[in-house]
Design a protein around this motif. Sequence first.
Motif, PDB file in Angstrom:
ATOM      1  N   SER A   1       9.532  -9.080   1.904  1.00  0.00           N
ATOM      2  CA  SER A   1       8.589 -10.140   2.263  1.00  0.00           C
ATOM      3  C   SER A   1       7.156  -9.685   1.965  1.00  0.00           C
ATOM      4  N   LEU A   2       6.846  -8.440   2.339  1.00  0.00           N
ATOM      5  CA  LEU A   2       5.510  -7.895   2.087  1.00  0.00           C
ATOM      6  C   LEU A   2       5.270  -7.706   0.583  1.00  0.00           C
ATOM      7  N   LEU A   3       6.247  -7.153  -0.127  1.00  0.00           N
ATOM      8  CA  LEU A   3       6.097  -6.930  -1.568  1.00  0.00           C
ATOM      9  C   LEU A   3       5.917  -8.251  -2.307  1.00  0.00           C
ATOM     10  N   HIS A   4       6.635  -9.278  -1.875  1.00  0.00           N
ATOM     11  CA  HIS A   4       6.509 -10.600  -2.489  1.00  0.00           C
ATOM     12  C   HIS A   4       5.088 -11.150  -2.289  1.00  0.00           C
ATOM     13  N   PHE A   5       4.539 -10.941  -1.091  1.00  0.00           N
ATOM     14  CA  PHE A   5       3.153 -11.359  -0.821  1.00  0.00           C
ATOM     15  C   PHE A   5       2.194 -10.657  -1.780  1.00  0.00           C
ATOM     16  N   TYR A   6       2.378  -9.353  -1.967  1.00  0.00           N
ATOM     17  CA  TYR A   6       1.464  -8.608  -2.840  1.00  0.00           C
ATOM     18  C   TYR A   6       1.599  -9.006  -4.309  1.00  0.00           C
ATOM     19  N   LYS A   7       2.730  -9.577  -4.693  1.00  0.00           N
ATOM     20  CA  LYS A   7       2.880 -10.087  -6.069  1.00  0.00           C
ATOM     21  C   LYS A   7       1.889 -11.223  -6.327  1.00  0.00           C
ATOM     22  N   GLN A   8       1.566 -11.951  -5.270  1.00  0.00           N
ATOM     23  CA  GLN A   8       0.627 -13.082  -5.355  1.00  0.00           C
ATOM     24  C   GLN A   8      -0.724 -12.732  -4.711  1.00  0.00           C
ATOM     25  N   TYR A   9      -0.979 -11.459  -4.543  1.00  0.00           N
ATOM     26  CA  TYR A   9      -2.160 -11.003  -3.790  1.00  0.00           C
ATOM     27  C   TYR A   9      -3.467 -11.467  -4.411  1.00  0.00           C
ATOM     28  N   ASP A  10      -3.521 -11.482  -5.744  1.00  0.00           N
ATOM     29  CA  ASP A  10      -4.745 -11.919  -6.415  1.00  0.00           C
ATOM     30  C   ASP A  10      -5.075 -13.373  -6.090  1.00  0.00           C
ATOM     31  N   VAL A  11      -4.049 -14.193  -5.936  1.00  0.00           N
ATOM     32  CA  VAL A  11      -4.247 -15.603  -5.588  1.00  0.00           C
ATOM     33  C   VAL A  11      -4.760 -15.700  -4.143  1.00  0.00           C
ATOM     34  N   PHE A  12      -4.153 -14.909  -3.249  1.00  0.00           N
ATOM     35  CA  PHE A  12      -4.575 -14.900  -1.845  1.00  0.00           C
ATOM     36  C   PHE A  12      -6.037 -14.452  -1.704  1.00  0.00           C
ATOM     37  N   THR A  13      -6.442 -13.429  -2.470  1.00  0.00           N
ATOM     38  CA  THR A  13      -7.786 -12.857  -2.287  1.00  0.00           C
ATOM     39  C   THR A  13      -8.883 -13.597  -3.058  1.00  0.00           C
ATOM     40  N   LEU A  14      -8.508 -14.526  -3.913  1.00  0.00           N
ATOM     41  CA  LEU A  14      -9.514 -15.255  -4.701  1.00  0.00           C
ATOM     42  C   LEU A  14     -10.610 -15.880  -3.835  1.00  0.00           C
TER      43      LEU A  14
ATOM     44  N   ILE B   1     -20.727 -15.886   9.261  1.00  0.00           N
ATOM     45  CA  ILE B   1     -19.740 -14.875   8.853  1.00  0.00           C
ATOM     46  C   ILE B   1     -18.801 -15.438   7.792  1.00  0.00           C
ATOM     47  N   GLU B   2     -18.257 -16.620   8.069  1.00  0.00           N
ATOM     48  CA  GLU B   2     -17.304 -17.250   7.151  1.00  0.00           C
ATOM     49  C   GLU B   2     -17.943 -17.517   5.785  1.00  0.00           C
ATOM     50  N   THR B   3     -19.199 -17.900   5.787  1.00  0.00           N
ATOM     51  CA  THR B   3     -19.896 -18.245   4.540  1.00  0.00           C
ATOM     52  C   THR B   3     -20.263 -17.007   3.730  1.00  0.00           C
ATOM     53  N   VAL B   4     -20.718 -15.964   4.411  1.00  0.00           N
ATOM     54  CA  VAL B   4     -21.198 -14.782   3.672  1.00  0.00           C
ATOM     55  C   VAL B   4     -20.100 -13.759   3.373  1.00  0.00           C
ATOM     56  N   ALA B   5     -18.942 -13.872   4.048  1.00  0.00           N
ATOM     57  CA  ALA B   5     -17.865 -12.887   3.842  1.00  0.00           C
ATOM     58  C   ALA B   5     -17.472 -12.746   2.365  1.00  0.00           C
TER      59      ALA B   5
ATOM     60  N   ASN C   1     -12.738 -10.891   6.702  1.00  0.00           N
ATOM     61  CA  ASN C   1     -11.773 -10.836   5.592  1.00  0.00           C
ATOM     62  C   ASN C   1     -10.571  -9.965   5.944  1.00  0.00           C
ATOM     63  N   ARG C   2     -10.837  -8.864   6.595  1.00  0.00           N
ATOM     64  CA  ARG C   2      -9.786  -7.927   7.009  1.00  0.00           C
ATOM     65  C   ARG C   2      -8.798  -8.618   7.940  1.00  0.00           C
ATOM     66  N   ASN C   3      -9.316  -9.398   8.885  1.00  0.00           N
ATOM     67  CA  ASN C   3      -8.450 -10.097   9.838  1.00  0.00           C
ATOM     68  C   ASN C   3      -7.586 -11.140   9.150  1.00  0.00           C
ATOM     69  N   LEU C   4      -8.140 -11.822   8.148  1.00  0.00           N
ATOM     70  CA  LEU C   4      -7.341 -12.785   7.376  1.00  0.00           C
ATOM     71  C   LEU C   4      -6.173 -12.059   6.702  1.00  0.00           C
ATOM     72  N   LEU C   5      -6.472 -10.900   6.119  1.00  0.00           N
ATOM     73  CA  LEU C   5      -5.442 -10.105   5.449  1.00  0.00           C
ATOM     74  C   LEU C   5      -4.410  -9.587   6.451  1.00  0.00           C
ATOM     75  N   MET C   6      -4.870  -9.037   7.556  1.00  0.00           N
ATOM     76  CA  MET C   6      -3.954  -8.463   8.550  1.00  0.00           C
ATOM     77  C   MET C   6      -3.035  -9.528   9.151  1.00  0.00           C
ATOM     78  N   ASP C   7      -3.564 -10.732   9.335  1.00  0.00           N
ATOM     79  CA  ASP C   7      -2.734 -11.820   9.863  1.00  0.00           C
ATOM     80  C   ASP C   7      -1.555 -12.097   8.934  1.00  0.00           C
ATOM     81  N   VAL C   8      -1.811 -12.112   7.619  1.00  0.00           N
ATOM     82  CA  VAL C   8      -0.733 -12.375   6.658  1.00  0.00           C
ATOM     83  C   VAL C   8       0.236 -11.198   6.610  1.00  0.00           C
TER      84      VAL C   8
END
Length: 198
Positions: free
Chosen positions: A86-99, A13-17, A62-69
């Motif tokens: 706090s949430l808006l600040h996270f989304y400012k860096q969202y592209d880095v998180f989802t890379l 799962i981790e490899t193919v996600a 992937n969804r669970n990783l996102l929901m945890d944050v």
Amino acid sequence: MTKKAERTTAYIIETVAPIFNKFGYVGTSMSDLTEATGLTKGAIYGNFENKEALALSAFEYNRNLLMDVIDEKLEIEGMALDKLFSLLHFYKQYDVFTLPLGGCPILNVGVDAQNNNNLLAAAVKETIKEIEGKMALVLENGVNQNEIHLPVPPLQFAKQLFTMIQGAVALSTMTRDRKYLINTLTYLEHLVQKEVKK
């Protein structure tokens, strides 16, 4: 399931996600999966009923990783406004998180699955509702505590806010220009400050 089988399933799962997230359900071939995992087709399907079950598990990972944050950002100490920022600040860096995830799972899987995988499309829709619900709860608590005021009901405000966030995610993804994300989130911070703060 034995510990070894559980570890193998988790490894798959981790490899193919990120692969499913990047190339989509139809665009991901069995050879992509065997190459990435180093396992045979039989070994992969010994752990999953079919490709659809594997794709769903990959999305959920992937969804669970996102929901945890998101939970972490919305559960910080402080008032409703602090949690929103706090949430808006996270989304400012969202592209880095989802890379490492292969991009935004909601955007990628949501668009890809629309016409070819009802189960995945439904899972994305549920995730969107859950995120909006979490945001609405923060807003509702803020209104009840007399910390903020809203021009519309909390869920409606949360839906509009999330629509603008996801729109910024979509445009920054399609244009490969993170200014769409940064500028929109900066505007949303200003909007929240102006419209919501008491």
